[in-house]
Design a protein around this motif. Structure first.
Motif, short mmCIF file in Angstrom:
data_model
loop_
_atom_site.label_atom_id
_atom_site.label_comp_id
_atom_site.label_asym_id
_atom_site.label_seq_id
_atom_site.Cartn_x
_atom_site.Cartn_y
_atom_site.Cartn_z
N GLN A 128 -26.09 58.75 32.70
CA GLN A 128 -25.53 58.14 30.87
C GLN A 128 -25.94 56.94 31.38
O GLN A 128 -26.18 55.94 30.73
N LEU A 129 -25.22 55.82 32.09
CA LEU A 129 -25.25 54.35 32.47
C LEU A 129 -26.42 53.80 32.72
O LEU A 129 -27.03 52.55 32.19
N GLY A 130 -27.46 54.81 34.28
CA GLY A 130 -28.31 54.79 33.62
C GLY A 130 -29.77 54.44 32.31
O GLY A 130 -30.95 53.22 32.64
N VAL A 131 -29.46 55.25 31.41
CA VAL A 131 -30.24 55.06 30.55
C VAL A 131 -29.83 53.90 29.53
O VAL A 131 -30.55 53.36 28.59
N ALA A 132 -28.39 53.47 29.39
CA ALA A 132 -27.90 52.43 28.36
C ALA A 132 -28.89 51.31 29.70
O ALA A 132 -29.23 50.65 29.39
N ASP A 133 -29.13 51.34 30.45
CA ASP A 133 -29.70 50.60 31.45
C ASP A 133 -31.23 49.81 31.07
O ASP A 133 -31.99 49.62 30.68
N GLY A 134 -32.31 51.47 30.71
CA GLY A 134 -33.35 51.56 30.24
C GLY A 134 -33.40 50.94 28.90
O GLY A 134 -34.37 50.52 28.49
N ILE A 135 -32.67 51.94 27.96
CA ILE A 135 -32.61 50.94 26.26
C ILE A 135 -32.47 49.46 26.51
O ILE A 135 -32.58 48.97 25.68
N ALA A 136 -32.00 49.35 27.40
CA ALA A 136 -31.46 47.60 27.42
C ALA A 136 -32.38 47.00 27.79
O ALA A 136 -32.94 45.86 27.40
N LEU A 137 -33.74 47.49 28.77
CA LEU A 137 -34.55 46.99 29.58
C LEU A 137 -35.47 46.76 28.04
O LEU A 137 -36.08 45.99 28.00
N ALA A 138 -35.54 48.07 27.52
CA ALA A 138 -36.81 47.94 26.82
C ALA A 138 -36.46 46.61 25.88
O ALA A 138 -37.08 45.98 24.69
N ASN A 139 -34.99 46.66 25.32
CA ASN A 139 -34.09 45.24 24.06
C ASN A 139 -35.00 43.74 24.38
O ASN A 139 -35.50 43.07 23.82
N LYS A 140 -34.57 43.71 25.81
CA LYS A 140 -35.55 43.13 26.57
C LYS A 140 -36.57 42.78 26.41
O LYS A 140 -37.25 41.48 26.31
N LEU A 141 -37.51 43.14 27.08
CA LEU A 141 -38.87 43.21 26.79
C LEU A 141 -39.46 43.18 25.54
O LEU A 141 -40.98 42.48 24.97
N LYS A 142 -38.94 43.82 24.55
CA LYS A 142 -39.36 43.31 23.05
C LYS A 142 -38.71 42.22 22.87
O LYS A 142 -39.12 41.69 21.39
N ASN A 143 -37.89 41.71 22.60
CA ASN A 143 -37.06 39.93 23.12
C ASN A 143 -36.78 40.72 20.94
O ASN A 143 -36.69 39.89 20.43
N ASN A 144 -36.06 41.64 21.57
CA ASN A 144 -35.86 41.72 19.90
C ASN A 144 -34.19 41.33 19.46
O ASN A 144 -33.52 41.42 18.47
N ASN A 145 -33.62 40.71 21.07
CA ASN A 145 -31.86 40.21 21.07
C ASN A 145 -31.27 41.38 20.00
O ASN A 145 -29.62 41.21 19.45
N LYS A 146 -30.92 42.79 20.75
CA LYS A 146 -30.63 43.78 20.06
C LYS A 146 -29.87 44.36 21.46
O LYS A 146 -30.04 44.07 22.50
N ILE A 147 -28.57 44.57 21.70
CA ILE A 147 -27.28 45.14 22.92
C ILE A 147 -27.80 46.65 22.64
O ILE A 147 -27.82 46.97 21.65
N CYS A 148 -26.93 46.71 23.72
CA CYS A 148 -26.43 48.36 23.38
C CYS A 148 -24.78 48.72 24.37
O CYS A 148 -24.70 47.57 25.30
N ALA A 149 -24.32 49.82 23.94
CA ALA A 149 -22.82 50.20 24.74
C ALA A 149 -22.51 51.71 25.01
O ALA A 149 -23.29 52.86 24.33
N VAL A 150 -22.69 51.53 26.35
CA VAL A 150 -22.17 52.42 26.80
C VAL A 150 -20.82 53.25 27.80
O VAL A 150 -20.37 52.49 28.15
N PHE A 151 -20.34 54.24 27.45
CA PHE A 151 -18.99 54.84 27.73
C PHE A 151 -18.84 55.64 28.89
O PHE A 151 -20.34 56.55 28.93
#
Length: 663
Positions: A128-151
Motif C-alpha cells: 500500500q505504501l508503494g502504491v502511494a509512491d506511484g500515485i505521488a510520482l504521477a502527481n509530480k510528473l503531471k506537475n499538478n501540485n497534488k499530494i496523497c496520503a497513505v495509512f
C-alpha cells in the motif's frame, strides 16, 4: 468524563468548522456501533473496529482536497464517510451486494473507488505504501501540485516494503504523507516486541525525511497540523512521515478481544476518547448545545437506518459464470497496426529496444523504471541513449527494491500513467512477487481498476549465469488469473508483442530470453506495429506430429528437425502463454494425432504439463500416442557449462521427437 486532551493550542477554528469536525466524528462512531450489533446478529461477516481512532481519519481526510488520493486501512471508516460515500453503498459492500464496490468479490474495506479518489487497503500492508509512491510520482510528473496520503499501522512499519517505500519517496522527493497509526499492538504483539526505538517517527531520520508526532486522539491537532503539512508539500514536494499516537480500544477484529491488554492501559485510553473529550470541549466553549447535539445524533441515526434498509432490501448477487470470467481482465479493443515493408535486419535485443523507443514516442507519459536503466542503459543496454531522448523523469533509475517499484507502477496506473518495470534478471522478480500476484493480478477483478503495467523479464539459461541469473520462471505467473504472460522467440514478434503489451491496460509479464538477445536476427519493420496477444504462430506445417514450444526452445526444435529430414511436423510457437491459443494447438493435434511440448523450464508444474492435460482432455480420441513433455531436469540451474548443458532439455530433444514419430 474529564477532558484529557489539550485543545488549547488549536482553538482558533470558527464555530462552523468545530461543529463540522464534531459531526464528522460522530458518523463513523455511530455506524460502528450499529455494525457491532449486526455482527452479533450474523448480518455481516467480520468487523475491524476503529473506535477511539476516528480523529485521525477525519482530520487527515479533511486536510486533503477531494481530488487527492487517500489510501486508508481497515480502521479508517472516517475516510469513507468524510469523503461523502453514500452509506447504503458501504453497507452493500459489507454485505457483498452489487451496490458495493467489488461486486461481492472482496469484503469490508478491501475496495477502492476512483469516484472518491480512494484506494482500498491491501491485506499484505506493505505494498500500500508503494502504491502511494506511484500515485505521488504521477502527481509530480503531471506537475499538478497534488499530494496523497497513505495509512498503515505500527505493525506495518516492520515490513520491508515500509523501508523501500520511504526510501524511494525520499530519493525521488515524492509528495506523499505516510500516516502511521501507532495504536500499541500488532494484533496482540506489543510495540516492545515489534521495534526497538522510542518513536516510529524516529525512523524518518534514516531516510532523510521530515517526521512529526501528533496526538491521534486530538481532532484539532490532527486537522490543523496535517492541513499545514499538506499545504507545504503542495508547494514544496517531499515525503513526510507522521506518527499518530493513539490506541485500539477493541480487538484487532471482534473475535480477537483485548484480554492481552492490561486493564489500566485500556482505562487510560478510554479516558482519551476523541469524541467524548471533543464533545465536552465544545460544550465548555459554548459551541455545542444540547439541541445541536441531539439534532446531529438524530440525523445520523436516521441516515444509518434509511441506508441500512436500502442495503437490506437489495437483492443478493446471482452468480454469473460469464461475468466472473470476463472481469478478470479489463476489456481491450485491440487495434491492429500491420508491419510496414520498411524493414531492417536486426537482433532480438534491438527489436526490444526499438519497441520501447517507439512506445515512448507514442505514449507521451509512459515511464520506464528499473535498476541502472537510465544513463547506464540497463545491464543489457536496451535503454541505452533513452535518457538523452526522453529525460530522467521518464527513464528512472530505481534503488534495489523490486517490491515497492512494482507497487509504485500500480500507483502510477491508478493515477493514469502507463509504466514499464525492468527486472534486471527475471530471477529477481521473486522480491516483487507479492505485489504482482496479489495486487496487479487481482485489481480489475476486485474493483474494476486496471493495472496498466508491463514487467520486462530477462530470463533463461545458456549463458553460464548460474542459479541466481538463469531461471525461466514463467510458470510462477501463468497459474495466476489476471496476468498476461508473453514469451517471444523472434525479433519481429518481440517488437510487435511488446508494443501490444504496452498498449494493453492489463498487467503483462514480458519474458525476454537473454541467450537470444544477440544471437537471433530477423528482418523487422522499422515502424510502429502491433502483434496480437494470445495468438500462436504456426511456423511449419507437417503431417507426422505437432511440436509446441516457445522462447529459446523453439530454436532448439527448428535445429533438431533440420537433421530429421524424414519427419514433417507442425511447429507451433506459442508466443503468448497466458492467454493460451488452445484453438491452434487443438487443430494441429487433431490433424497429426501426436503432440510433444518442449520447454526450457524444469518439468514438474511447468506450462508443458498444463498443455498436455488440455490435449488429453479435449483431443484424446484423436491421439495415436501419449502426449510427450520435454523439459530440463528438476534441479536449480548450474553454472559450469557441461553441467548446464546436462540440465537443459535441448540435448534430449532429437531423440524424443524420433521416439514419438516411431510410436
Amino acid at each position: 468524563m474529564p477532558i484529557n486532551i489539550d485543545y488549547s493550542l488549536n482553538s482558533s477554528f470558527n464555530d462552523a468548522t468545530l461543529l463540522h469536525l464534531y459531526k464528522c466524528l460522530l458518523k463513523p462512531r455511530f455506524i460502528e456501533e450499529k455494525m457491532l450489533i449486526l455482527l452479533r446478529q450474523g448480518k455481516i461477516s467480520k468487523w475491524f473496529s476503529g473506535i477511539g481512532q476516528e480523529a485521525i481519519s477525519i482530520g487527515v481526510t479533511l486536510a486533503l482536497e477531494k481530488d487527492e488520493y487517500i489510501l486508508p486501512m481497515h480502521r479508517n471508516l472516517g475516510v469513507f464517510t468524510t469523503r461523502g460515500i453514500p452509506l447504503y453503498r458501504l453497507f452493500s459492500q459489507w454485505q457483498g451486494k452489487a451496490n458495493g464496490f467489488t461486486k461481492g468479490r472482496d469484503r469490508s474495506f478491501h475496495f477502492g473507488t476512483q469516484e472518491y479518489n480512494i484506494v482500498g487497503m491491501i491485506s499484505h500492508l506493505g505494498p500500500q505504501l508503494g502504491v502511494a509512491d506511484g500515485i505521488a510520482l504521477a502527481n509530480k510528473l503531471k506537475n499538478n501540485n497534488k499530494i496523497c496520503a497513505v495509512f498503515t499501522g505500527e505493525g506495518g512499519t516492520s515490513e520491508g516494503d515500509f523501508h523501500e517505500a520511504l526510501n524511494v519517496a525520499s530519493v525521488w522527493s515524492l509528495p506523499v504523507l505516510f500516516c502511521v497509526e501507532n495504536n500499541g499492538y500488532g494484533l496482540s504483539t506489543p510495540n516492545s516486541e515489534q521495534f526497538n526505538c522510542n518513536n516510529i517517527a524516529d525512523k524518518g531520520i534514516g531516510y532523510g525525511m521530515e517526521s512529526h508526532i501528533i496526538d491521534g486522539n486530538n481532532v484539532l491537532e490532527v486537522y490543523s497540523k496535517v492541513n499545514e503539512l499538506a499545504k507545504s508539500v503542495r508547494k514544496n514536494p517531499r515525503p513526510i512521515l507522521i506518527e499518530f499516537k493513539t490506541f485500539r480500544i477493541r480487538g484487532h477484529e471482534e473475535a480477537s478481544g483485548t484480554k492481552y491488554v492490561p486493564e489500566d492501559v485500556l482505562e487510560f485510553w478510554r479516558a482519551k476518547d476523541p469524541i467524548t473529550n471533543f464533545e465536552a470541549f465544545l460544550k465548555n466553549k459554548g459551541v455545542l448545545s444540547a439541541i445541536i447535539e441531539q439534532q446531529y445524533k438524530e440525523e445520523i441515526t436516521a441516515e444509518i437506518h434509511e441506508h441500512l434498509q436500502i442495503a437490506f432490501n437489495e437483492e443478493k448477487i446471482i452468480p454469473n459464470l460469464e461475468t466472473e470470467l470476463k472481469d478478470v481482465f479489463k476489456p481491450l479493443d485491440y487495434q491492429e497496426i500491420k508491419p510496414s515493408s520498411n524493414k531492417k535486419n536486426i537482433r532480438f535485443v534491438d527489436a526490444i529496444s526499438d519497441g520501447l523507443k517507439l512506445s515512448m514516442e507514442n505514449h507521451k507519459d509512459l515511464v520506464i523504471m528499473g535498476q541502472d536503466v537510465a544513463e547506464y542503459g540497463g545491464v543489457f543496454k536496451i535503454t541505452d541513449g533513452f535518457v538523452a531522448k526522453f529525460g530522467k523523469e521518464r527513464i528512472r533509475n530505481t534503488p534495489i527494491c523490486e517490491s515497492v517499484i512494482i507497487s509504485a507502477a500500480y500507483g502510477l496506473s491508478v493515477n493514469g500513467v502507463k509504466s514499464i518495470v525492468e527486472m534486471q534478471f527475471a530471477d529477481f522478480v521473486s522480491s516483487g512477487f507479492n505485489p504482482i500476484v496479489n495486487l496487479l493480478a487481482k485489481s480489475h477483478y476486485r474493483w474494476s481498476e486496471k493495472a496498466d503495467i508491463v514487467v520486462r523479464m530477462p530470463c533463461g539459461a545458456g549463458v553460464g549465469a548460474g542459479p541466481f541469473h538463469s531461471q525461466t520462471n514463467e510458470a510462477w505467473f501463468t497459474k495466476t488469473p489476471g496476468l498476461k504472460v508473453i514469451y517471444p522467440a523472434f525479433p519481429e514478434d518481440a517488437k510487435g508483442l511488446l508494443i501490444s503489451a504496452i498498449n494493453d491496460p492489463n498487467p503483462v509479464l514480458f519474458f525476454e530470453h537473454k541467450a537470444l538477445y544477440r544471437s537471433v536476427y530477423q528482418d523487422v519493420s522499422e515502424d510502429y506495429f502491433t502483434t496480437e496477444i494470445g495468438k500462436a504462430n504456426l511456423l511449419k506445417t507437417g503431417i507426422h506430429l505437432t511440436i509446441i514450444s516457445y522462447g529459446a526452445a523453439i530454436h532448439w526444435v527448428l535445429e533438431a528437425l533440420e537433421n530429421l529430414s524424414n519427419i514433417y511436423a507442425d511447429i507451433i510457437d506459442l508466443r503468448t502463454l497466458q492467454p493460451l491459443d488452445i484453438d491452434t494447438i487443438f487443430t494441429s493435434v487433431r490433424k497429426t494425432g501426436k503432440a510433444i511440448i518442449v520447454q526450457e523450464d524444469s518439468l514438474f508444474g511447468g506450462i508443458a504439463s498444463e498443455i498436455s492435460a488440455l490435449i488429453q482432455e479435449h483431443c484424446f480420441e484423436f491421439l495415436d500416442a501419449p502426449v510427450q513433455r520435454v523439459a530440463s531436469i528438476d534441479t536449480p540451474i548450474p553454472f559450469q557449462s557441461d553441467l548446464e548443458q546436462q540440465y537443459l532439455s535441448k540435448n534430449k530433444l532429437r531423440e524424443r521427437i524420433q521416439s514419438l514419430h516411431q510410436y
